[in-house]
Scaffold this motif. Structure first.
Motif, PDB file in Angstrom:
ATOM      1  N   LEU A 231      21.692  49.158 -28.840  1.00 14.97           N
ATOM      2  CA  LEU A 231      20.658  48.197 -29.184  1.00 14.97           C
ATOM      3  C   LEU A 231      19.359  48.563 -28.470  1.00 14.97           C
ATOM      4  O   LEU A 231      19.336  48.750 -27.248  1.00 14.97           O
ATOM      5  N   LEU A 232      18.292  48.662 -29.236  1.00 12.20           N
ATOM      6  CA  LEU A 232      16.954  48.834 -28.667  1.00 12.20           C
ATOM      7  C   LEU A 232      16.385  47.437 -28.424  1.00 12.20           C
ATOM      8  O   LEU A 232      16.360  46.604 -29.339  1.00 12.20           O
ATOM      9  N   ILE A 233      15.934  47.159 -27.204  1.00  9.77           N
ATOM     10  CA  ILE A 233      15.506  45.809 -26.817  1.00  9.77           C
ATOM     11  C   ILE A 233      13.985  45.739 -26.752  1.00  9.77           C
ATOM     12  O   ILE A 233      13.349  46.371 -25.895  1.00  9.77           O
ATOM     13  N   TRP A 234      13.400  44.973 -27.659  1.00  8.27           N
ATOM     14  CA  TRP A 234      11.970  44.666 -27.617  1.00  8.27           C
ATOM     15  C   TRP A 234      11.831  43.258 -27.039  1.00  8.27           C
ATOM     16  O   TRP A 234      12.078  42.283 -27.725  1.00  8.27           O
ATOM     17  N   GLN A 235      11.453  43.174 -25.787  1.00 11.12           N
ATOM     18  CA  GLN A 235      11.399  41.873 -25.122  1.00 11.12           C
ATOM     19  C   GLN A 235       9.998  41.602 -24.582  1.00 11.12           C
ATOM     20  O   GLN A 235       9.370  42.466 -23.956  1.00 11.12           O
ATOM     21  N   VAL A 236       9.537  40.382 -24.835  1.00  8.69           N
ATOM     22  CA  VAL A 236       8.222  39.947 -24.369  1.00  8.69           C
ATOM     23  C   VAL A 236       8.380  38.605 -23.672  1.00  8.69           C
ATOM     24  O   VAL A 236       9.087  37.716 -24.161  1.00  8.69           O
TER      25      VAL A 236
ATOM     26  N   ASP B 198       4.322  52.447 -24.691  1.00 13.16           N
ATOM     27  CA  ASP B 198       3.105  53.220 -24.435  1.00 13.16           C
ATOM     28  C   ASP B 198       1.951  52.613 -25.235  1.00 13.16           C
ATOM     29  O   ASP B 198       2.097  51.575 -25.889  1.00 13.16           O
ATOM     30  N   LEU B 199       0.806  53.252 -25.161  1.00 10.59           N
ATOM     31  CA  LEU B 199      -0.387  52.705 -25.818  1.00 10.59           C
ATOM     32  C   LEU B 199      -0.179  52.541 -27.315  1.00 10.59           C
ATOM     33  O   LEU B 199      -0.603  51.533 -27.908  1.00 10.59           O
ATOM     34  N   GLN B 200       0.487  53.509 -27.933  1.00  7.79           N
ATOM     35  CA  GLN B 200       0.725  53.430 -29.374  1.00  7.79           C
ATOM     36  C   GLN B 200       1.518  52.182 -29.728  1.00  7.79           C
ATOM     37  O   GLN B 200       1.207  51.491 -30.694  1.00  7.79           O
ATOM     38  N   GLU B 201       2.539  51.875 -28.946  1.00  8.44           N
ATOM     39  CA  GLU B 201       3.377  50.710 -29.248  1.00  8.44           C
ATOM     40  C   GLU B 201       2.657  49.401 -28.935  1.00  8.44           C
ATOM     41  O   GLU B 201       2.829  48.404 -29.649  1.00  8.44           O
ATOM     42  N   HIS B 202       1.838  49.387 -27.899  1.00  6.30           N
ATOM     43  CA  HIS B 202       1.043  48.186 -27.616  1.00  6.30           C
ATOM     44  C   HIS B 202       0.103  47.873 -28.785  1.00  6.30           C
ATOM     45  O   HIS B 202      -0.136  46.696 -29.100  1.00  6.30           O
ATOM     46  N   MET B 203      -0.421  48.912 -29.413  1.00  8.01           N
ATOM     47  CA  MET B 203      -1.323  48.710 -30.546  1.00  8.01           C
ATOM     48  C   MET B 203      -0.560  48.391 -31.828  1.00  8.01           C
ATOM     49  O   MET B 203      -1.045  47.640 -32.682  1.00  8.01           O
ATOM     50  N   GLN B 204       0.633  48.934 -31.951  1.00  6.85           N
ATOM     51  CA  GLN B 204       1.385  48.819 -33.204  1.00  6.85           C
ATOM     52  C   GLN B 204       2.148  47.506 -33.307  1.00  6.85           C
ATOM     53  O   GLN B 204       2.256  46.927 -34.396  1.00  6.85           O
ATOM     54  N   VAL B 205       2.700  47.016 -32.191  1.00 17.01           N
ATOM     55  CA  VAL B 205       3.584  45.852 -32.216  1.00 17.01           C
ATOM     56  C   VAL B 205       2.802  44.594 -31.839  1.00 17.01           C
ATOM     57  O   VAL B 205       2.152  44.543 -30.781  1.00 17.01           O
ATOM     58  N   ASP B 206       2.887  43.589 -32.706  1.00 16.26           N
ATOM     59  CA  ASP B 206       2.280  42.290 -32.412  1.00 16.26           C
ATOM     60  C   ASP B 206       3.204  41.536 -31.456  1.00 16.26           C
ATOM     61  O   ASP B 206       4.248  41.032 -31.856  1.00 16.26           O
ATOM     62  N   LYS B 207       2.823  41.458 -30.208  1.00 19.34           N
ATOM     63  CA  LYS B 207       3.718  40.891 -29.183  1.00 19.34           C
ATOM     64  C   LYS B 207       3.866  39.384 -29.315  1.00 19.34           C
ATOM     65  O   LYS B 207       4.773  38.799 -28.726  1.00 19.34           O
ATOM     66  N   SER B 208       3.001  38.745 -30.081  1.00 19.46           N
ATOM     67  CA  SER B 208       3.107  37.289 -30.219  1.00 19.46           C
ATOM     68  C   SER B 208       4.211  36.881 -31.182  1.00 19.46           C
ATOM     69  O   SER B 208       4.730  35.775 -31.102  1.00 19.46           O
TER      70      SER B 208
ATOM     71  N   MET C  14      19.862  49.763 -34.662  1.00 15.99           N
ATOM     72  CA  MET C  14      19.783  48.314 -34.522  1.00 15.99           C
ATOM     73  C   MET C  14      18.872  47.990 -33.348  1.00 15.99           C
ATOM     74  O   MET C  14      18.781  48.764 -32.387  1.00 15.99           O
ATOM     75  N   TRP C  15      18.213  46.849 -33.422  1.00 12.78           N
ATOM     76  CA  TRP C  15      17.348  46.437 -32.325  1.00 12.78           C
ATOM     77  C   TRP C  15      17.263  44.916 -32.253  1.00 12.78           C
ATOM     78  O   TRP C  15      17.548  44.204 -33.211  1.00 12.78           O
ATOM     79  N   LEU C  16      16.877  44.457 -31.069  1.00 10.54           N
ATOM     80  CA  LEU C  16      16.711  43.027 -30.804  1.00 10.54           C
ATOM     81  C   LEU C  16      15.254  42.725 -30.530  1.00 10.54           C
ATOM     82  O   LEU C  16      14.587  43.447 -29.771  1.00 10.54           O
ATOM     83  N   ALA C  17      14.758  41.656 -31.123  1.00  9.96           N
ATOM     84  CA  ALA C  17      13.446  41.116 -30.786  1.00  9.96           C
ATOM     85  C   ALA C  17      13.689  39.881 -29.935  1.00  9.96           C
ATOM     86  O   ALA C  17      14.327  38.926 -30.393  1.00  9.96           O
ATOM     87  N   VAL C  18      13.221  39.906 -28.693  1.00 10.71           N
ATOM     88  CA  VAL C  18      13.509  38.836 -27.740  1.00 10.71           C
ATOM     89  C   VAL C  18      12.207  38.261 -27.205  1.00 10.71           C
ATOM     90  O   VAL C  18      11.419  38.969 -26.554  1.00 10.71           O
ATOM     91  N   GLN C  19      11.978  36.991 -27.474  1.00 11.30           N
ATOM     92  CA  GLN C  19      10.845  36.264 -26.919  1.00 11.30           C
ATOM     93  C   GLN C  19      11.383  35.347 -25.820  1.00 11.30           C
ATOM     94  O   GLN C  19      12.195  34.469 -26.077  1.00 11.30           O
TER      95      GLN C  19
END
Length: 318
Positions: free
Chosen positions: A108-113, A143-153, A171-176
């Motif tokens: 699992l790739l974890i995208w957590q904000v 990295d900078l590319q992902e900060h620009m590409q992904v809407d963290k909100s 597979m990946w998880l979006a975690v707020q």
């Protein structure tokens, strides 16, 4: 070049985690007693393989009561680790009517904000949850590319799908994270719509829910075992030594009946030990070691009805 090197190192670490067997349980902090350690290890294993219903099953007592049969080794280097026998456990779990998934868990790739700030490495809670459910975790570089590409909100499915391709994630998880609460969504590479979603109070609770989802969607249905029939030649109780009572029980329809009856008999007053001598068809011989030669256990409390001299029938097993 540096980015590719970091990605390669991350994937190498995840590959090592993914190689661990789902039957291998590691407790980082070992309980004080061996009995407590075994109980915790079994609960982790059953939660991992069968979801929340696993630890509540009668299978738990069977594993603990016949430890040497179901555990292959217990290395002593740091904490407490048990390697369980998949060959012995798989038929036992299916005979209990549980949905079970013994396959390796996908990475699992974890995208957590959290409050607008990203997490690019696991904390202790994530590491413990990963080990408990044998789920390898991968964290993005952010990295900078992902900060620009992904809407963290919002961590939208579209932007995450594109960003996740760099990591080869299936597979990946979006975690707020808001305070102690985790709002999460599970995605795979085939859709920008979440497979499932939920709320959790911890990383362990989150991965438990993800693991339960996988079990419900990928586990094979329990195999319906054909019922046993009476053997061509009935078993005989034979002779008893002082302080022993050998009984023949009929009406055993499947493997789990033998196990559960053994558990019932072990709880009867006056019985100190039970051995299953042999079985044939729907019959089995049990040798009971009594606390005193004159002890006469009330076998009806174990669901047995008398058929004759040391012969019993098992009534319906609930």
């Amino acid at each position: 070049m540096l980015k590719q090197l970091l990605l390669s190192l991350m994937l190498l670490c995840v590959a090592g985690t993914a190689a661990a067997s789902v039957f291998d349980v590691q407790l980082d902090t070992a309980p004080y007693s061996r009995e407590q350690a075994r109980e915790q290890a079994v609960d982790v294993l059953l939660s991992r393989l069968a979801g929340e219903q696993g630890p509540a099953s009668w299978v738990r007592d069977e594993i603990l009561n016949n430890w040497s049969r179901y555990s292959e080794s217990t290395p002593a280097a740091g904490g407490y680790r048990v390697q369980f026998s998949g060959a012995e456990l798989s038929p036992l779990l299916h005979s209990a009517g549980l949905k079970v998934w013994t396959g390796k868990r996908p990475t699992l790739l974890i995208w957590q904000v959290q409050d607008g700030r990203v997490k690019d490495m696991p904390d202790t809670g994530w590491r413990e949850a990963s080990r408990q459910y044998a789920i390898p975790l991968l964290w993005p570089l952010w990295d900078l590319q992902e900060h620009m590409q992904v809407d963290k909100s919002v961590l939208s499915g579209n932007s995450l799908a594109e960003a996740s391709q760099r990591y080869g994630a299936g597979m990946w998880l979006a975690v707020q994270q808001q305070g102690a609460g985790l709002n999460w969504r599970l995605y795979d590479k085939n859709s920008v719509q979440p497979l499932t979603r939920g709320q959790a109070r911890s990383a362990t609770g989150l991965l438990a829910a993800v693991n339960d989802y996988w079990i419900s969607h990928q586990a094979a249905e329990p195999v319906q075992q054909p019922e046993n029939h009476a053997p061509a030649e009935a078993l005989q109780a034979g002779n008893d030594a002082p302080g022993e009572l050998t009984i023949v029980v009929t009406g055993l329809k499947q493997f789990s009946d033998v196990v559960r009856l053994e558990q019932r008999l072990s709880r009867l007053e006056g019985i100190t030990q039970i051995n299953v001598l042999d079985s044939a068809g729907d019959q089995a011989r049990f040798r009971l070691v009594l606390s005193s030669p004159s002890a006469s256990p009330a076998l009806t409390r174990a669901g047995l009805s008398a058929l004759g001299d040391r012969r019993y029938r098992l009534e319906q097993m609930q």
